[in-house]
Design a protein around this motif. Sequence first.
Motif, PDB file in Angstrom:
ATOM      1  N   LEU A  52       0.818  -1.203   0.000  1.00  0.00           N
ATOM      2  CA  LEU A  52       0.000   0.000   0.000  1.00  0.00           C
ATOM      3  C   LEU A  52       0.854   1.256   0.000  1.00  0.00           C
ATOM      4  N   GLY A  53       0.452   2.197  -0.842  1.00  0.00           N
ATOM      5  CA  GLY A  53       1.093   3.504  -0.834  1.00  0.00           C
ATOM      6  C   GLY A  53       0.382   4.415   0.156  1.00  0.00           C
ATOM      7  N   VAL A  54       0.834   5.636   0.214  1.00  0.00           N
ATOM      8  CA  VAL A  54       0.269   6.609   1.150  1.00  0.00           C
ATOM      9  C   VAL A  54      -1.211   6.834   0.856  1.00  0.00           C
ATOM     10  N   LEU A  55      -1.573   6.990  -0.409  1.00  0.00           N
ATOM     11  CA  LEU A  55      -2.972   7.234  -0.762  1.00  0.00           C
ATOM     12  C   LEU A  55      -3.869   6.079  -0.323  1.00  0.00           C
ATOM     13  N   GLU A  56      -3.430   4.850  -0.538  1.00  0.00           N
ATOM     14  CA  GLU A  56      -4.226   3.699  -0.137  1.00  0.00           C
ATOM     15  C   GLU A  56      -4.410   3.645   1.377  1.00  0.00           C
ATOM     16  N   TRP A  57      -3.331   3.965   2.121  1.00  0.00           N
ATOM     17  CA  TRP A  57      -3.440   3.987   3.585  1.00  0.00           C
ATOM     18  C   TRP A  57      -4.403   5.074   4.041  1.00  0.00           C
ATOM     19  N   VAL A  58      -4.327   6.226   3.414  1.00  0.00           N
ATOM     20  CA  VAL A  58      -5.240   7.326   3.770  1.00  0.00           C
ATOM     21  C   VAL A  58      -6.681   6.909   3.502  1.00  0.00           C
ATOM     22  N   LEU A  59      -6.916   6.264   2.367  1.00  0.00           N
ATOM     23  CA  LEU A  59      -8.271   5.798   2.046  1.00  0.00           C
ATOM     24  C   LEU A  59      -8.745   4.724   3.022  1.00  0.00           C
ATOM     25  N   ALA A  60      -7.872   3.776   3.352  1.00  0.00           N
ATOM     26  CA  ALA A  60      -8.247   2.716   4.296  1.00  0.00           C
ATOM     27  C   ALA A  60      -8.562   3.297   5.670  1.00  0.00           C
ATOM     28  N   ILE A  61      -7.718   4.202   6.123  1.00  0.00           N
ATOM     29  CA  ILE A  61      -7.947   4.830   7.426  1.00  0.00           C
ATOM     30  C   ILE A  61      -9.208   5.686   7.388  1.00  0.00           C
ATOM     31  N   GLY A  62      -9.380   6.451   6.313  1.00  0.00           N
ATOM     32  CA  GLY A  62     -10.589   7.267   6.175  1.00  0.00           C
ATOM     33  C   GLY A  62     -11.851   6.433   6.190  1.00  0.00           C
ATOM     34  N   PHE A  63     -11.815   5.281   5.532  1.00  0.00           N
ATOM     35  CA  PHE A  63     -12.977   4.398   5.509  1.00  0.00           C
ATOM     36  C   PHE A  63     -13.248   3.804   6.885  1.00  0.00           C
ATOM     37  N   MET A  64     -12.224   3.238   7.511  1.00  0.00           N
ATOM     38  CA  MET A  64     -12.409   2.523   8.783  1.00  0.00           C
ATOM     39  C   MET A  64     -12.630   3.440   9.982  1.00  0.00           C
ATOM     40  N   VAL A  65     -12.060   4.631   9.940  1.00  0.00           N
ATOM     41  CA  VAL A  65     -12.077   5.493  11.115  1.00  0.00           C
ATOM     42  C   VAL A  65     -13.080   6.642  10.983  1.00  0.00           C
ATOM     43  N   ILE A  66     -13.481   6.973   9.758  1.00  0.00           N
ATOM     44  CA  ILE A  66     -14.402   8.101   9.583  1.00  0.00           C
ATOM     45  C   ILE A  66     -15.700   7.668   8.900  1.00  0.00           C
ATOM     46  N   LEU A  67     -15.604   7.227   7.656  1.00  0.00           N
ATOM     47  CA  LEU A  67     -16.798   6.967   6.847  1.00  0.00           C
ATOM     48  C   LEU A  67     -17.666   5.829   7.397  1.00  0.00           C
ATOM     49  N   GLN A  68     -17.079   4.673   7.619  1.00  0.00           N
ATOM     50  CA  GLN A  68     -17.856   3.523   8.075  1.00  0.00           C
ATOM     51  C   GLN A  68     -18.497   3.757   9.446  1.00  0.00           C
ATOM     52  N   PRO A  69     -17.767   4.279  10.451  1.00  0.00           N
ATOM     53  CA  PRO A  69     -18.429   4.505  11.747  1.00  0.00           C
ATOM     54  C   PRO A  69     -19.615   5.467  11.663  1.00  0.00           C
ATOM     55  N   ILE A  70     -19.448   6.542  10.904  1.00  0.00           N
ATOM     56  CA  ILE A  70     -20.546   7.504  10.792  1.00  0.00           C
ATOM     57  C   ILE A  70     -21.736   6.871  10.089  1.00  0.00           C
ATOM     58  N   ALA A  71     -21.499   6.232   8.943  1.00  0.00           N
ATOM     59  CA  ALA A  71     -22.597   5.654   8.165  1.00  0.00           C
ATOM     60  C   ALA A  71     -23.313   4.546   8.931  1.00  0.00           C
ATOM     61  N   GLU A  72     -22.552   3.624   9.504  1.00  0.00           N
ATOM     62  CA  GLU A  72     -23.184   2.503  10.202  1.00  0.00           C
ATOM     63  C   GLU A  72     -23.922   2.944  11.461  1.00  0.00           C
ATOM     64  N   GLU A  73     -23.346   3.837  12.208  1.00  0.00           N
ATOM     65  CA  GLU A  73     -24.019   4.246  13.444  1.00  0.00           C
ATOM     66  C   GLU A  73     -25.265   5.069  13.164  1.00  0.00           C
ATOM     67  N   LEU A  74     -25.214   5.932  12.156  1.00  0.00           N
ATOM     68  CA  LEU A  74     -26.430   6.671  11.800  1.00  0.00           C
ATOM     69  C   LEU A  74     -27.523   5.722  11.327  1.00  0.00           C
TER      70      LEU A  74
END
Length: 169
Positions: A52-74
Amino acid sequence: WDGLRMNTPRTPILFVMFIALGSAIALDLVSLGVTNQFFAAPELQYLNPNALGVLEWVLAIGFMVILQPIAEELLFRGMLLPTLRTRLNSWGSILVTAVITGAFHYLIYPMTSISPLTPMWYGLAIPIIEASILWMVRNSTQSTRAAIAAATAFGLFAVIKLLTLTGQG
């Protein structure tokens, strides 16, 4: 916002995240006892951290730490749980929401493994247990915002675990 219970909880968010992180660690230790091995979260299982490059890590972290928690909890604790509570008793709504959350994870993030127990444990049982923990957070704080913070801690732990399982960092 009132219906979603997005109010600021009385319990400090950092405390909620700390308790959720402890729960994630405890679940991981139980998982070791059940499956005799550690696995990355099903959402991250197909990532090769070494490639994984930097962009992939940023996307993975963004998905797991920001997008998924907000979407699933709402969706699950913000809308589905209160809706089911009007139709079922309290325990029924909790159980149905947890099972729907587990089924969602099992179907969206299928796991492959040599052992048939591992996909059932990590793909279905763990999401049901986590959903129950997140319900407890939402119920005790009366805030979906606190449940989002707790889910964020679970996602952060998953990313950290992926890094440590592969020797990165």
